[in-house]
Motif scaffolding. Structure first.
Motif, PDB file in Angstrom:
ATOM      1  N   GLY A  74     -23.035 -15.117  -4.761  1.00 41.68           N
ATOM      2  CA  GLY A  74     -23.490 -14.593  -3.474  1.00 41.68           C
ATOM      3  C   GLY A  74     -23.712 -13.094  -3.465  1.00 41.68           C
ATOM      4  N   LYS A  75     -23.338 -12.378  -4.524  1.00 40.41           N
ATOM      5  CA  LYS A  75     -23.550 -10.930  -4.593  1.00 40.41           C
ATOM      6  C   LYS A  75     -24.914 -10.682  -5.222  1.00 40.41           C
ATOM      7  N   ALA A  76     -25.772  -9.975  -4.491  1.00 39.43           N
ATOM      8  CA  ALA A  76     -27.161  -9.781  -4.924  1.00 39.43           C
ATOM      9  C   ALA A  76     -27.306  -8.597  -5.870  1.00 39.43           C
ATOM     10  N   PHE A  77     -28.176  -8.760  -6.855  1.00 42.55           N
ATOM     11  CA  PHE A  77     -28.542  -7.699  -7.787  1.00 42.55           C
ATOM     12  C   PHE A  77     -30.056  -7.657  -7.852  1.00 42.55           C
ATOM     13  N   SER A  78     -30.598  -6.439  -8.025  1.00 45.16           N
ATOM     14  CA  SER A  78     -32.054  -6.336  -8.089  1.00 45.16           C
ATOM     15  C   SER A  78     -32.512  -6.459  -9.534  1.00 45.16           C
TER      16      SER A  78
END
Length: 144
Positions: A74-78
């Motif tokens: 659930g933790k977003a990274f670009s």
């Protein structure tokens, strides 16, 4: 009990293994599917614990594509974020599995993805985050 907690990802683990740093570029973005393949490859080489950008990977971990990159737990990274993957286990075995001809690193290098793999003697893989723990059914790990 301590071993069960570590295996479940509820406790940090330390030891030897591999450190993988991926520097993505616009020409060669890393997708969730690529990360899943990578994780599966090191699991097959008997990784004992894995993290992606300090997010502990456990059997219930979700690695998904997002509009601008991917998310882990659930933790977003670009797409532009460098990626650090740590894996605890026999570093030589995992390194060998990744270096196989036609293997994941071979494919990534053909796609001009910048990947640096080191065998390290001492790394720490964090426990799962509180947010991730809140969504888990931990009854199987409680003392009876």
């Amino acid at each position: 009990k301590d071993a069960a907690l570590r295996q479940a990802g509820l406790a940090p683990v330390t030891g030897g293994g591999i450190s993988v740093v991926v520097t993505p570029s616009e020409d060669a973005p890393i997708t969730a599917n690529m990360l899943i393949q990578f994780v599966n490859e090191i699991k097959a080489a008997d990784a004992l614990a894995i993290s992606i950008n300090d997010q502990r990977v456990v059997p219930m971990t979700e690695i998904r594509d997002t509009v601008s990159g991917y998310s882990v737990n659930g933790k977003a990274f670009s797409y532009e974020d460098p990626i650090t993957i740590l894996a605890l286990g026999k570093g030589v075995d995992m390194y060998g599995a990744l270096q196989m001809v036609g293997g994941i690193l071979d494919k990534w290098e053909q796609s001009r993805i910048d990947v640096h793999v080191d065998i390290v003697e001492n790394l720490t893989i964090p426990a799962i985050s509180e947010e991730q723990r809140a969504g888990m059914d931990l009854s199987a790990y409680s003392a009876r």
